[in-house]
Design an enzyme around this catalytic site. Sequence first.
Site, short mmCIF file in Angstrom:
data_model
loop_
_atom_site.label_atom_id
_atom_site.label_comp_id
_atom_site.label_asym_id
_atom_site.label_seq_id
_atom_site.Cartn_x
_atom_site.Cartn_y
_atom_site.Cartn_z
NE ARG A 155 98.86 32.32 40.21
CZ ARG A 155 98.08 32.12 39.15
NH1 ARG A 155 96.76 32.13 39.29
NH2 ARG A 155 98.61 31.91 37.96
CE LYS A 179 100.86 35.48 39.56
NZ LYS A 179 102.25 35.13 39.19
CG HIS A 254 103.75 28.76 44.65
ND1 HIS A 254 102.65 29.50 44.26
CD2 HIS A 254 104.47 28.56 43.52
CE1 HIS A 254 102.71 29.74 42.95
NE2 HIS A 254 103.80 29.18 42.49
NE ARG A 257 100.10 28.08 40.98
CZ ARG A 257 99.06 28.24 40.15
NH1 ARG A 257 97.86 27.85 40.53
NH2 ARG A 257 99.21 28.79 38.96
CE1 TYR A 289 104.69 22.75 39.06
CE2 TYR A 289 103.67 23.81 37.16
CZ TYR A 289 103.97 23.81 38.51
OH TYR A 289 103.57 24.84 39.31
#
Length: 311
Positions: A155, A179, A254, A257, A289
């Site tokens: 991130r 996170k 992102h 990512r 994904y």
Amino acid sequence: MELGEAISNYLDYLEVEKGRSLKTIENYSSYLGRLWDYMADQYGEEVEVSKLDLDRVTGWRQKLNRIALDDGRKISRTTQNYHLIALRGMLKYLARRGVKTLGADQIELAKVQRRQVAFLSIDEVGNLIAGIDQHTEIGKRDFAIINLLFSTGLRVSELAGLNRSDINLDNGEFVVRGKGQKDRIVYISDQATRAVSDYLEDRDDYFQPLFRHYSGVQSEQDNGESVRLSPRSIQRMVSKYAKLAGILKKVSPHTLRHSFATDLLSNGADLRSVQSLLGHANIATTQVYTHLTDPQLKDTHRKYHSGNQAP
């Protein structure tokens, strides 16, 4: 118990006992603050938690759906759900402490449309990287950043927070705290390792941040924190090189990512491994994904299913 006190106690619990980040505390404070404002309008500032029932929650949800932000936008359905998740967390916390209140399981999240994931093809990633002038220290820095983002799936906040001492270029792996204050191992490709190494060799300072900016006053008094490159600066930099590469879609850190995850799945990685590499707490988050690699399933079916074989 008063609602304001309950919210305050819950936020303290999240920070002290659960170890949640200050950003999470800030977000939950904002979400639950909107609930307190709504309930205070109904019952006054000393409203009791027991006044919180399904009718009041429904009324609050309707208000959230109608709020216009400063820029005129409405609060998205996803963000509205974040408000409800914060409320459910608080209700579970209160129930464990014997406070009589609404059951958390009575609050259902709104259905949201499956989000579209933007990613770059390998050719697009190559074009993005090829457009960076590596003859300057800033160019080498930018080259290293984009390579590292695509190599690790970090991130942008995780990458911006890296220090030189955090990254091990000798064994190609290091630990990052993501996170929820959770640690995970990330791995660096050979190309990214060379890019970061070349950049650091050009550095003639001893500042702590792995990636720094080169404008304004530089001070060693704070271990170089004043020169740390911000997430916003990294976002602008990635967007700039995407435009230079002629990529028409909106590209952010992102996006890289997403590209990292899609590349792994397209080349045969299993979903659980990708989940671990991305630092997702729930595999359902990673499953967004899988539809991106669906075209490969058609090729597999056509190639291997007996019904497709010539008689």
